[in-house]
Design an enzyme around this catalytic site. Sequence first.
Site, mmCIF file in Angstrom:
data_model
loop_
_atom_site.group_PDB
_atom_site.id
_atom_site.type_symbol
_atom_site.label_atom_id
_atom_site.label_comp_id
_atom_site.label_asym_id
_atom_site.label_seq_id
_atom_site.Cartn_x
_atom_site.Cartn_y
_atom_site.Cartn_z
ATOM 1 N N SER A 555 0.850 -1.192 0.000
ATOM 2 C CA SER A 555 0.000 0.000 0.000
ATOM 3 C C SER A 555 0.877 1.228 0.000
ATOM 4 O O SER A 555 2.029 1.204 0.459
ATOM 5 C CB SER A 555 -0.901 0.003 1.246
ATOM 6 O OG SER A 555 -1.545 1.249 1.406
ATOM 7 N N TYR A 568 -2.731 -0.820 10.499
ATOM 8 C CA TYR A 568 -2.730 -1.150 9.075
ATOM 9 C C TYR A 568 -1.429 -0.686 8.414
ATOM 10 O O TYR A 568 -0.768 -1.448 7.703
ATOM 11 C CB TYR A 568 -3.928 -0.493 8.399
ATOM 12 C CG TYR A 568 -4.008 -0.707 6.906
ATOM 13 C CD1 TYR A 568 -4.516 -1.889 6.382
ATOM 14 C CD2 TYR A 568 -3.568 0.270 6.002
ATOM 15 C CE1 TYR A 568 -4.600 -2.087 5.016
ATOM 16 C CE2 TYR A 568 -3.636 0.081 4.646
ATOM 17 C CZ TYR A 568 -4.151 -1.096 4.147
ATOM 18 O OH TYR A 568 -4.223 -1.297 2.792
#
Length: 678
Positions: A555, A568
Amino acid sequence: MTNPAVTDLITRSNRLGADPKNTNYAGGNTSAKGTETDPVTGEPVELLWVKGSGGDLGTLKESGLAVLRLDRFRSLVNVYPGVDREDEMVAAFDYCLHGKGGAAPSIDTAMHGLVDANHVDHLHPDSGIAIATAADGEELTAKIFGDKVVWVPWRRPGFQLGLDIAAIKDRNPQAIGTILGGHGITAWGDTSEEAEQNSLWIIETAAAYIAEHGEAEPFGGVRAGFEALPEVERRAKAAALAATIRGLASTDKPMVGHFTDAAVVTDFLASERAPELAALGTSCPDHFLRTKVKPLILDLPADASIEESIARLHELHEAYRADYQAYYDAHATADSPAIRGADPLIVLIPGVGMFSYGANKQTARVAGEFYINAINVMRGAESLSTYTPISDAEKFRIEYWALEEAKLQRMPKPKTHQGRIALVTGAASGIGKAIATRLAAEGACVVVADLDLEKAQAAAAELGNTDVAIGVAANVADADAIQAAFDAAVLAFGGVDLVVNNAGLSLSKPLLETTEKDWDLQHDVMAKGSFLVSKAAAKILIEQKLGGDVIYISSKNSVFAGPNNIAYSATKADQAHQVRLLAVELGEHGVRVNGINPDGVVRGSGIFAAGWGANRAATYGVKEEDLGQFYANRTILKREVVPENVADAVYVLTGPELSRTTGLHIPVDSGVAAAFLR
């Protein structure tokens, strides 16, 4: 309007081809003769419709028929230069085509065009080939069928065989067909129904005779210690050996595999005569063109250890390659095509089953089906007589036939990922599903792995049949579940070449609201999960010795410090560094490890649909339905990122163009300057 003769032909062909007792996949051919009006002269013209080269009877459609003018085809007899030059006649078939001609005429067109019957069937039934490969096949033909079926000595398919069968029919008006020595059967009839009935009568009569008069145990007794292992044990052993065997079978070129532990295979391997009969090889040209002239058979008992089996397989493979090279050298001439590879296509493991190989899954599966046909043929021939396949010299003339080589050269160029086997985690939806879809479209076999088995299987079914994709359950935080998923992959397709670590979830919370449970869940699924998946994959990739790719869907959060996202983003940073570490470690094995950093993939995302989207929308003070556009507006390109954009990046990273790239992270974020890699 379709000619009634064609309608009858298609219907008959599909019925015959649907039953494996009649013929194998893509084996045999059927034809019909009839009259149509020539659009040029307005006069009636006699035509031959015959299954074209490479087609399959069970799925035959009108587009798969070659269409030829009978007057011109029969005139070829007048220019036939003789058996030594019969291959030249195939090129002449093109001058007999009617209209656009339909499919390419096969080498067997002559037996259909020259035999004086409206409908002709040429099939490869196990029962018929058993008679055709028996040492006293001619005597058995007379005993079983009387004068209704005539023996034809082995002759390579071609124009001369067509002339031979035509002459036999003319001399034997009472006959309904022939047994072709070493090959199969041909039958005919004035109507489509009569031809089909005659074909089935030959097949069923041969099968009934074998059942009534054949020896009960033609393969001898059971070899102690070679019996089939219990199902769980044999499949575990098959999975443990799969990577090694695929690597050996892919020494010359990468292969996709298929595994079966059907009783017909394990019973054969447990028999006393299995080594002796396997060494004789197959006979029907359709069989050995798919299976090679003979298999590699492991000569160890069922309870041999994995280590012992692997060591012995390497020895046997070396011997097999030397033997195949000797076979090629003994029969090749100056104008023979180059050797196509010396690796086995059929590998038999006593107590376990059979691995078969091909350029794609369908070819691998069909090769296995053909070897089962060969086992049935050997059983039938040995039960009545002695199995006597055609000679190696004749096999070579078929295998390295210039016409067969030309057929191979006409095959379409393979897609970029053909022959590659991909396992994608979290692939039942969103980015993972888009990746699986793109890889399948580029020719890969795909294992759709997801926490939800039902959704994984449904997603796989959307990609095609089980020759294209399978769905498996995979809790990536559970090492045993991951191993089970990879075991399923190697048993389905032979191995693994490409793994995508995509499974993930996200809990959007600030530091003080993030619990230890939240932290552990995020890290178990993505950091630990990716580690476990990569570890299981690496074991297979290293053993195969074929290189491979590992892709991490990380990501932009792995490098960008966004708000309220501690667990996350930290785990994505962990994944990003795993890419670098594994690129260094696995590079010596030819395995490339790369990462992709998407941002804001809202549409179709399982993570966003599960609540992450609502949390991020609240964080940024926008409506959830506007979140995709919000992410787009903050990028340089002002364009929303969708799952297919990430799939495109996976395709490029794992394709041939970036074959020298490893340790790279590709941003797929429409340009987020704060996430630029440094």
